[in-house]
Every structure is written in structure tokens, then in C-alpha cells.
Design a protein around this motif. Structure first.
Motif, short mmCIF file in Angstrom:
data_model
loop_
_atom_site.label_atom_id
_atom_site.label_comp_id
_atom_site.label_asym_id
_atom_site.label_seq_id
_atom_site.Cartn_x
_atom_site.Cartn_y
_atom_site.Cartn_z
N CYS A 1 38.50 -26.91 58.02
CA CYS A 1 38.04 -25.64 57.54
C CYS A 1 36.87 -25.16 58.71
N LYS A 2 36.17 -26.10 59.14
CA LYS A 2 35.20 -25.56 59.80
C LYS A 2 35.82 -25.34 61.30
N ARG A 3 37.02 -25.95 61.67
CA ARG A 3 37.56 -26.00 62.98
C ARG A 3 38.28 -24.65 62.85
N LYS A 4 38.84 -24.05 61.65
CA LYS A 4 39.41 -22.61 61.59
C LYS A 4 38.41 -21.67 61.88
N HIS A 5 36.90 -21.89 61.84
CA HIS A 5 36.20 -20.69 62.02
C HIS A 5 35.36 -21.02 63.48
N SER A 6 35.74 -22.07 64.17
CA SER A 6 34.94 -22.31 65.23
C SER A 6 35.60 -22.00 66.68
N ASN A 7 34.97 -21.83 67.81
CA ASN A 7 35.67 -21.69 69.10
C ASN A 7 36.28 -22.70 69.56
N LYS A 8 37.21 -22.34 70.20
CA LYS A 8 38.22 -23.46 70.84
C LYS A 8 37.68 -24.04 72.12
N ASN A 9 36.75 -24.89 71.87
CA ASN A 9 35.99 -25.59 73.10
C ASN A 9 36.37 -26.96 73.19
N GLY A 10 35.59 -28.06 73.92
CA GLY A 10 35.69 -29.18 73.95
C GLY A 10 35.54 -30.09 72.71
N ALA A 11 34.64 -29.51 72.04
CA ALA A 11 34.55 -30.03 70.77
C ALA A 11 35.61 -29.84 69.49
N TRP A 12 35.96 -28.59 69.74
CA TRP A 12 37.07 -28.21 69.02
C TRP A 12 38.44 -29.10 69.09
N LEU A 13 38.81 -29.25 70.47
CA LEU A 13 39.84 -30.19 71.03
C LEU A 13 39.59 -31.58 70.63
N ILE A 14 38.41 -32.32 70.79
CA ILE A 14 38.42 -33.61 70.11
C ILE A 14 38.60 -33.61 68.77
N ASP A 15 38.01 -32.87 67.81
CA ASP A 15 38.15 -32.64 66.60
C ASP A 15 39.97 -32.48 66.05
N PHE A 16 40.55 -31.67 66.78
CA PHE A 16 41.84 -31.58 66.77
C PHE A 16 42.65 -32.83 66.83
N LEU A 17 42.22 -33.63 68.02
CA LEU A 17 43.05 -34.71 68.55
C LEU A 17 42.80 -35.97 67.37
N PHE A 18 41.57 -35.83 66.93
CA PHE A 18 41.00 -36.94 65.64
C PHE A 18 41.67 -36.51 64.56
N ASP A 19 42.34 -35.18 64.07
CA ASP A 19 42.82 -34.92 63.01
C ASP A 19 44.38 -35.54 63.43
N LYS A 20 45.07 -35.18 64.37
CA LYS A 20 46.43 -35.29 64.58
C LYS A 20 46.87 -36.69 64.87
N PHE A 21 45.89 -37.52 65.24
CA PHE A 21 46.13 -38.75 65.76
C PHE A 21 45.75 -39.84 64.50
N SER A 22 44.96 -39.37 63.60
CA SER A 22 44.57 -40.37 62.60
C SER A 22 44.11 -39.62 61.31
N ASN A 23 44.39 -38.48 61.06
CA ASN A 23 44.10 -37.84 59.87
C ASN A 23 42.63 -38.14 59.62
N TYR A 24 41.53 -37.95 60.43
CA TYR A 24 40.26 -38.02 60.34
C TYR A 24 40.01 -39.47 59.84
N GLY A 25 40.63 -40.52 60.23
CA GLY A 25 40.24 -41.98 60.08
C GLY A 25 40.96 -42.34 58.85
N GLN A 26 42.14 -41.50 58.20
CA GLN A 26 42.67 -41.97 56.81
C GLN A 26 43.96 -42.48 57.18
N SER A 27 44.58 -42.53 58.28
CA SER A 27 46.07 -42.85 58.41
C SER A 27 46.09 -44.12 59.51
N VAL A 28 46.64 -45.44 58.90
CA VAL A 28 46.76 -46.45 59.85
C VAL A 28 48.18 -46.08 60.39
#
Length: 527
Positions: free
Chosen positions: A396-423
Motif C-alpha cells: 500500500c505504501k509503495r502505491k503512494h511512493s515515488n519510484k526510486n531506489g528504495a521503491w525498487l528494493i521494496d518491489f524486489l523483496f515483494d516479488k522474490f519472497s512475498n516480504y519474507g513469507q514465501s519459502v
């Protein structure tokens, strides 16, 4: 325009004494006529009938299967005394049927099967002192059905299997005492139901299997007392169901198995007693559910809802809970609003799925709603739910933030591990990183290498594995043999830069993916 004549009380009493056959014959000869029993004291004119047993006496005022002409039929301020009264099977036509301020103290008041047509039916201010008042199987048409300010002490007022077609039913400010009010299997077709300000003390209010077809039901500011309130298996079609500022007593409130359409369901400001509020296995359409500012002293159960993903809005904002709130076994596409709530007991979220769309997360209030759900999950030691809500909050916060370096890291963390939920997800990426790297290494094997093709592939696989698990001491020997694999084996040979770049890249990616796997395992088995 011809003025409709009126049969005055004295004449109406004399006609009544002649019996049903003479009455109905007179009605057929006078199809448009007003009839007035206004102010009549029926026990004065209708004497008890003694049976053969002198101890048995029948006190009955009988209009059973009587027919009434088109016009106003007035029993206003009539007194039926302690007599049984029967209008069972009676037929009224268009006009006004008024029992306003009438007194019924007999044990049995029977309007079973009465056909009221399109008449306005008025019982305003009527008093019922007997045990049983039945409107079962009665039919009401396009008129006002008014029980406002009616008074019932005890017993039962039943409308079971009754039909209301385009009727406007009102129990406004009714005093229902200890009586049970039942509408079991009643049907409301394009009708309006209004219990505004009605008050019950100990009686039950029962609407099981009732059908509300395009019929709003309004119970605003009603007091239900300590009886049970049941809408079990009731069906509501696309209309407003409202209990705003309503007070419930010690009895349970049940909507178990009820079906709702697209309408608004509002309990804003309602106060519930010690009894449970249950919506288990209720089925919802695109509903908006509102419990804003409600107070709950008993359990609140919304478990195993059917089609819960269709709910458009679900708000408990500002509500207070003395016991548990159970939302388990559901699939939500909207974000339940529990902001500013006071919860003194457990909130149960297990076995629920939360699938929030892009449009849902774009809501400016979405982040605060999800944050509150996360707080409640953490307070209840529900770590998996808390982590899941944290993931949605970050999206939700990512939807309202600018697409910068932090946005990219957050996006990759989501896609590659579902924020630490997915094995599974990082494991899948780790395997393909390893496998593709092995193929690339195999393509780069030096042509003068003495190993067979199969042995070379195994050596590349071992070298690729050593980059994945480079932190293990045993991998050093495998890495040292790489110079023989990718060079001609001479003393001054050096591993090509492309191989070294690939190895470093693989090692970097593998370390991150292994970290994500360990993080997911830690979150999964967290105590």
C-alpha cells in the motif's frame, strides 16, 4: 361522484347477529359500503354461549370467513373485552381497515388467513392483553399496515407465512412487552418494514426464513430487550437493512445462514448485550457492512462467510468489543476497518485469505486500516497474519511512493519472497540460478580439457554449487579445481574474466536468495 353510504354501529351489530350467511349476502348486495363499529363494546351485545357442560362457556366474537365491502371498515376504539376474536379467512377490499385504539383482552385473537387486499390496515394504539395474536398466512396488499404505538403484554404476535406485497409495515414506537414477535417464513415483496423506536422487554423477535424481496427493513433505535433476535436463513435482496442506534439485550442475535444482496447493512451506533452476534455461513453480495461506533458485550462471529470476497465495505471503526471478534475462514477483497476500535479480548483471523486489489490499496485510508489489523494480529501472537498484513501495508505504501531506489528494493523483496513469507519463491529462483549457471559454465569449458563431456558437466555442476554455498569450507577445493576446468591447465593459466564475473554474480544472488529462504523459515516457525 356518489357518496359511499355507511352502516352505522347499531345497524352493523344487528347484521352481525344474523350470522355469516346473511352478512355475506348483504355485502354482495352492497359491494361499496362503509361499515362502522366505532366505539362498540362487543361484550354488551355478544353474549357468551354455554355448552352442555355448565362449567364451559364460549366467549367469542366471530368474523370467520366474513366478507367486507369496498370502503372503510372501522373498529376504532372498539372493546372486544376478554372474548376470543376471529377474523380467520375474512376478506377485505380496498379502503381502510381500522382497529385503532381497540382493546383485545381475549386469549386468542385470530387473523389467520385473512385477506386484507390493498386496504390500509391500522392497529395504532391497539391493546392486546391475551396470549396469542395470529396473523399467520395473512395477505397484505398495497397499503399502510400500521401497528405504531400498539401495546402487547405477553404471549405471541405472529405473522408466520404472511405475505406483504408493496405494503408499508410500521411498528414505530410499539410496546411489545414480553411477547414473542414472529415472522417465520414471511414474504415481503417491494414492501417497507419499519420498527423505529419499538420496544421489547423479554420476548423473542424471530424472522427465520423470511424473504425480503426489494424490501428495506429498518429497526433504527429499537430496544429488543433480553429475548433472542433471529434472522436465521433469512433472504435480503439488494436493499437497506438498518439497525442504527438499536439496543439489544442479553439474548443472542443470529443471522446464521442469511443471504444478503447488494444493499447496505448498517448497525452504526448499535449496542449489543451479553448474547453472541452470529453471522456464521451468511452469504453476501456486493454489500456494505457498517458497525461504526457499535458496542459489543458478547462474542462477534463472522466465521466461514459465503462469497465474502464480494463484500465492498466492512467497517467496525470506533467499535468496542468486550469478548472475541472472529473473522476466521473468510476470503476478503476489501479491507475490514478496525481503526479506533477497543478490543478487550481475542481477535481470530486464522484460515482467512486477504486478496486486496490495486484499486483497494490505492484508497488513502488503506494503509491505516491494514496497520490496525497488523497491530491486532501481533497483540494476539498471530505472527503469520501479522506478517501478511505487514506485506499488504508495504504494498500500500509503495502505491503512494515515488519510484526510486528504495521503491525498487521494496518491489524486489515483494516479488522474490512475498516480504519474507514465501519459502518456495526464493527456492525456485535459487534452483534456476544454479541450473542456468551450470549450463553457462559447461559452455565455457576449455576445449583442451582432458575430462569427458559427462565428467565436465558434473564438474561444472559442482562448481556452480560451490558458488551457491561458498560459505562452506568444503567448497574451496572445488573452486580451486576450476582453473583446470576453464583453462588449458598450464602453470600460468588464469580463469577467464567472464567466468569470474558470472561466479561473483551467482554467488551474490545465491546469498540473497538463501537469506530470503532462511528469513521465511524463521517467520514460519516463529514462536
Amino acid at each position: 361522484m356518489t357518496e359511499i353510504k355507511t352502516l352505522q354501529p347499531d345497524e352493523a351489530i344487528e347484521l352481525l347477529k344474523k350470522g355469516r350467511t346473511e352478512w355475506n349476502l348483504w355485502v354482495r348486495m352492497n359491494p361499496e359500503h362503509n361499515i362502522s363499529f366505532e366505539g362498540v363494546n362487543f361484550p354488551t351485545f355478544i353474549k357468551p354461549v354455554w355448552k352442555s357442560n355448565p362449567t364451559q362457556v364460549i366467549k367469542e366474537i366471530n368474523f370467520q370467513e366474513y366478507e367486507f365491502p369496498k370502503g372503510d371498515i372501522l373498529f376504532t376504539r372498539a372493546n372486544f373485552g376478554d372474548y376470543n376474536v376471529s377474523f380467520s379467512g375474512a376478506k377485505f377490499r380496498a379502503g381502510q381497515v381500522s382497529f385503532e385504539y381497540s382493546i383485545f383482552n381475549g386469549p386468542q385473537i385470530n387473523f389467520t388467513g385473512t385477506r386484507f387486499g390493498d386496504s390500509h390496515v391500522i392497529f395504532s394504539g391497539a391493546q392486546f392483553g391475551g396470549r396469542n395474536v395470529s396473523f399467520n398466512d395473512a395477505q397484505f396488499g398495497e397499503g399502510n399496515i400500521i401497528f405504531s404505538r400498539v401495546s402487547i403484554k405477553k404471549g405471541n404476535l405472529s405473522f408466520d407465512d404472511a405475505e406483504f406485497n408493496k405494503s408499508k409495515l410500521s411498528f414505530g414506537a410499539a410496546r411489545l412487552g414480553e411477547a414473542d414477535i414472529t415472522f417465520i417464513n414471511a414474504t415481503f415483496e417491494k414492501a417497507t418494514i419499519n420498527f423505529w423506536g419499538a420496544k421489547s422487554e423479554k420476548g423473542n423477535t424471530l424472522f427465520p426464513h423470511a424473504k425480503f424481496k426489494q424490501s428495506p427493513a429498518l429497526f433504527d433505535e429499537m430496544e429488543f430487550g433480553d429475548g433472542i433476535v433471529s434472522f436465521v436463513d433469512a433472504e435480503f435482496e439488494d436493499e437497506t437493512i438498518r439497525f442504527q442506534r438499536t439496543k439489544f439485550g442479553k439474548g443472542g442475535v443470529s443471522f446464521v445462514g442469511a443471504k444478503f444482496g447488494k444493499g447496505e447493512i448498517s448497525f452504526a451506533g448499535a449496542k449489543f448485550g451479553e448474547g453472541d452476534l452470529a453471522f456464521e455461513e451468511a452469504k453476501f453480495g456486493e454489500s456494505k457492512i457498517d458497525f461504526i461506533g457499535a458496542e459489543f458485550r458478547g462474542r462477534v462471529i463472522f466465521s466461514d462467510l459465503l462469497s465474502s470476497e464480494k463484500i465492498k465495505q466492512f467497517s467496525f471503526r470506533g467499535a468496542s468489543f468486550n469478548k472475541s471478534l472472529e473473522l476466521n475462514g473468510n476470503r476478503f477483497s476489501c479491507i475490514p476497518d478496525l481503526t479506533n476500535t477497543k478490543i478487550n479480548n481475542q481477535i481470530v483471523l486464522r484460515d482467512s485469505e486477504w486478496e486486496f486489489s490495486y484499486e483497494t490499496l490505492k484508497d488513502p485510508q488503506a494503509s491505516s486500516k491494514i496497520n490496525r489489523l497488523k497491530e491486532l494480529a501481533e497483540a494476539n501472537k498471530d505472527h503469520s497474519s501479522a506478517l501478511m498484513f505487514h506485506a499488504h501495508e508495504m504494498r500500500c505504501k509503495r502505491k503512494h511512493s515515488n519510484k526510486n531506489g528504495a521503491w525498487l528494493i521494496d518491489f524486489l523483496f515483494d516479488k522474490f519472497s512475498n516480504y519474507g513469507q514465501s519459502v518456495a519463491t526464493p527456492s525456485w529462483w535459487l534452483f534456476w540460478t544454479y541450473y542456468l549457471s551450470t549450463l553457462i559454465y559447461f559452455k565455457q569449458v576449455h576445449s583442451e580439457n582432458s575430462l569427458t563431456e559427462y565428467a565436465s558437466f558434473l564438474a561444472c555442476a559442482l562448481f556452480s554449487a560451490s558458488q551457491v554455498f561458498s560459505f562452506l569450507p568444503s567448497t574451496k577445493s572445488v573452486q580451486n579445481r576450476a582453473i583446470q576446468l576453464f583453462t588449458d591447465g598450464s602453470k600460468d593459466a588464469v580463469i577467464p574474466d567472464s567466468i569470474q564475473a558470472l561466479a561473483i554474480t551467482q554467488n551474490f544472488i545465491s546469498v540473497i536468495l538463501i537469506f530470503l529462504i532462511i528469513l521465511a523459515l524463521r517467520n514460519r516457525f516463529r514462536i
